[in-house]
Design a protein around this motif. Structure first.
Motif, PDB file in Angstrom:
ATOM      1  N   GLU A  52      60.318  28.543  34.699  1.00 12.92           N
ATOM      2  CA  GLU A  52      61.059  29.467  33.896  1.00 12.92           C
ATOM      3  C   GLU A  52      60.456  31.033  33.796  1.00 12.92           C
ATOM      4  O   GLU A  52      59.361  31.128  33.757  1.00 12.92           O
ATOM      5  CB  GLU A  52      60.699  28.901  32.326  1.00 12.92           C
ATOM      6  N   LYS A  56      55.925  32.580  33.852  1.00  9.84           N
ATOM      7  CA  LYS A  56      55.478  32.964  32.521  1.00  9.84           C
ATOM      8  C   LYS A  56      55.425  32.105  31.460  1.00  9.84           C
ATOM      9  O   LYS A  56      54.828  32.195  30.193  1.00  9.84           O
ATOM     10  CB  LYS A  56      56.260  34.479  32.318  1.00  9.84           C
ATOM     11  N   LEU A  57      56.648  31.279  31.100  1.00  9.68           N
ATOM     12  CA  LEU A  57      56.629  30.401  30.060  1.00  9.68           C
ATOM     13  C   LEU A  57      56.435  28.945  30.960  1.00  9.68           C
ATOM     14  O   LEU A  57      57.185  28.400  31.508  1.00  9.68           O
ATOM     15  CB  LEU A  57      57.956  30.438  29.522  1.00  9.68           C
ATOM     16  N   GLU A  61      56.092  25.660  26.406  1.00 10.24           N
ATOM     17  CA  GLU A  61      55.947  27.013  25.772  1.00 10.24           C
ATOM     18  C   GLU A  61      57.960  27.244  25.816  1.00 10.24           C
ATOM     19  O   GLU A  61      58.202  27.796  24.829  1.00 10.24           O
ATOM     20  CB  GLU A  61      55.455  28.127  26.601  1.00 10.24           C
ATOM     21  N   THR A  62      58.439  26.902  26.872  1.00  5.73           N
ATOM     22  CA  THR A  62      60.086  27.226  26.906  1.00  5.73           C
ATOM     23  C   THR A  62      60.560  26.367  25.694  1.00  5.73           C
ATOM     24  O   THR A  62      61.478  26.955  25.217  1.00  5.73           O
ATOM     25  CB  THR A  62      60.614  26.743  28.033  1.00  5.73           C
ATOM     26  N   GLN A  64      59.394  25.419  22.914  1.00 11.58           N
ATOM     27  CA  GLN A  64      58.814  26.096  21.629  1.00 11.58           C
ATOM     28  C   GLN A  64      59.718  27.203  21.590  1.00 11.58           C
ATOM     29  O   GLN A  64      60.161  27.429  20.185  1.00 11.58           O
ATOM     30  CB  GLN A  64      57.233  26.478  21.944  1.00 11.58           C
ATOM     31  N   THR A  65      59.777  28.012  22.294  1.00 12.32           N
ATOM     32  CA  THR A  65      60.597  29.183  22.373  1.00 12.32           C
ATOM     33  C   THR A  65      62.041  28.916  22.118  1.00 12.32           C
ATOM     34  O   THR A  65      62.373  29.772  21.322  1.00 12.32           O
ATOM     35  CB  THR A  65      60.417  30.137  23.594  1.00 12.32           C
ATOM     36  N   ARG A  66      62.639  28.082  22.506  1.00 16.10           N
ATOM     37  CA  ARG A  66      63.765  27.643  22.493  1.00 16.10           C
ATOM     38  C   ARG A  66      64.156  27.272  21.036  1.00 16.10           C
ATOM     39  O   ARG A  66      65.032  27.666  20.326  1.00 16.10           O
ATOM     40  CB  ARG A  66      64.571  26.525  23.418  1.00 16.10           C
TER      41      ARG A  66
END
Lengths: 75, 454
Positions: A52, A56-57, A61-62, A64-66
């Protein structure tokens, strides 16, 4: 630098023999032709998650961010 | 004041001009009232799509999205029908901190959307809410240690807000209190010429409490206003410590209005036959069957035509692009809500709304090959932007059971109702939009804006 290829487009990596046997048992009846196919599938999935935005993610983390974007109504 | 030698920008995300005017008139916000009386509270246009990632990137780059390349919180991955989250690495042009750094100015930025990962600047840059970990939020990274020590939160927890307002409010106060403590710390301790702090909590409060505030439910009105009073106190403290040679700009990026209904636009496109899901249960919002889909949508209201040669498995011949887009636009404008009223205010074509770097305005006659370009910031943009009527909040929801749904969200963004107040930065006399602010900030600091800045 990857190790020497035995054939075009393929590279040999080594995993512990007990792990190999464990994976052999795991994939029985799961539709994989070999432990190699299974390992390639898992690693591709993992690499995709880490890909991603140029790394960087991470995959976690991706996710979590989603979820954050979803909670905010932005996804 | 004389010519300012430095500037503070305070971003108050999603605070509507109309709401702030109303609270001032009612005597709830004495410091905002005083500041507005002195400087003039002005209404400002946002951007399309009206979402913070696009709006703040437009401010920090001084350019509309066709030049900076951020069109929303998600994008399609370059080579497949799957989602990716654009970060600062996707912004195609330098931001204001970089431009000022190159001019030898010392800069500071904290929590502005789409600034993670923070780029290297002459000073400190602390990324926005898409950062997943405080250890990675700042450049230089050791700033993260200080942030952790004051209980800095990258964002409020929207999951709490979804659960209950009583869980949300303490979290919002905690986040803002720590943010403001950090702001006053850096303001005093750092050397700066440009100092930009962002408050995201206003947007969060409006998303989850605006409906009840507008409906006049008394307990909720009190709690809603209490938070804005807190904001008023912080503005007062900031004005009290403002150095004599510093200009100050207080601005929001969009307005807000209560939600009548969320609209699952992808589901509507499926109903009309424009989009075909990959199966009965799509795994994600872009899980389409590309061989049978002529268009797909991205939140909020962004339509891409599945053009052959441009999309990963496009099927629409380039020569049919304009016709397909016009027909989809017609169908979208025909969508009506549960109350019978129109959902869509207008549909805007890519070339009307965005234009490539180096071009200064819309080009209705843009040649097809330029319109369908893929490898630029302009090329990543939507072919059509759907602008909703106030109250209809556009989502995706390809597999949603209904087109119109209601959730815990109470407020949605509006285009016309952002606000700005400035002491020391001369702004245009005529009405303007958020990308137009930046060049005036740079000029105040004696720095020439880049040639393609709007």
């Amino acid at each position: 630098m990857p190790p020497k290829s035995k054939s075009a487009g393929r590279t040999t990596i080594k995993i512990p023999t007990p792990l190999y046997h464990k994976l052999s048992g795991l994939i029985e009846g799961a539709g994989y032709n070999s432990v190699t196919d299974f390992v390639v599938y898992v690693l591709r999935d993992l690499a995709g998650q880490c890909d991603e935005e140029g790394g960087k993610l991470s995959g976690r983390e991706t996710k979590q961010t989603r979820q954050k974007l979803k909670n905010l109504g932005y996804l | 004041m004389g010519q300012p030698s430095r500037i503070i920008v305070l971003g108050i995300d999603g605070v509507p001009y109309s709401l702030l005017s109303d609270l001032i008139k009612r005597g709830e916000l004495p410091r905002f009232a005083q500041f507005a009386a002195e400087t003039g509270l002005r209404q400002m246009d946002s951007v399309q799509p009206t979402v913070s990632s696009v709006a703040w990137t437009s401010y920090v780059t001084g350019r509309q999205a066709g030049k900076h390349g951020i069109y929303g919180f998600i994008e399609r991955k370059p080579d497949e029908y799957a989602m990716t989250i654009p970060l600062s690495t996707s912004v195609a042009v330098p931001n204001i901190w970089e431009v000022l750094s190159a001019a030898g100015k010392r800069v500071f930025g904290m929590n502005v959307p789409v600034t993670y990962p923070p780029r290297a600047v002459n000073g400190i840059l602390i990324g926005g809410f898409l950062c997943p970990d405080i250890a990675k939020v700042a450049n230089p990274p050791q700033v993260g240690c200080y942030l952790r020590s004051v209980g800095y939160e990258i964002d409020t927890d929207a999951m709490l807000a979804r659960k209950s307002k009583d869980l949300m409010l303490p979290n919002i106060y905690k986040t803002v209190d720590a943010r403001m403590e950090a702001m006053f710390h850096f303001l005093a301790q750092e050397k700066w010429d440009y100092f930009h702090t962002h408050i995201m909590a206003t947007d969060r409060l409006n998303h989850f409490l605006l409906g009840r505030y507008e409906a006049g439910e008394s307990k909720d009105v009190d709690e809603f206003v209490r938070f804005y009073r807190k904001l008023d106190e912080y503005l007062g403290r900031l004005l009290d410590v403002l150095p004599n040679d510093a200009a100050i700009v207080v601005m929001s990026d969009h307005g807000f209005c209560p939600i009548k209904s969320e609209v699952q636009l992808s589901r509507y496109l499926v109903e009309k036959g424009w989009t075909v899901p990959a199966g009965e249960r799509p795994r994600h919002p872009l899980d389409i069957d590309p061989s049978r889909s002529k268009v797909y949508s991205l939140i909020p209201g962004r339509i891409r035509v599945n053009v052959r040669g441009r999309e990963p498995a496009g099927v629409v011949p380039p020569e049919e692009f304009r016709q397909v887009r016009d027909e989809v636009a017609r169908d979208l404008r025909a969508l009506h809500g549960p109350d019978g009223g129109p959902v869509v205010r207008e549909t805007l074509r890519r070339e009307e709304l965005y234009w490539p770097a180096g071009q200064s305005g819309p080009d209705a006659d843009m040649p097809l090959d330029r319109l369908l370009t893929t490898d630029t910031a302009f090329g990543r943009g939507p072919d059509l932007v759907v602008v909703p009527q106030d109250g209809y909040d556009l989502k995706m929801g390809m597999a949603a059971p209904e087109t119109f749904v209601n959730t815990a969200l109470e407020g949605m963004h509006t285009f016309h109702d952002a606000l700005i107040m400035s002491r020391g930065v001369d702004l245009p006399e005529e009405r303007f939009a958020i990308p137009n602010v930046t060049r005036h900030v740079l000029q105040t600091l004696g720095v020439d804006p880049p040639d393609d800045m709007d």
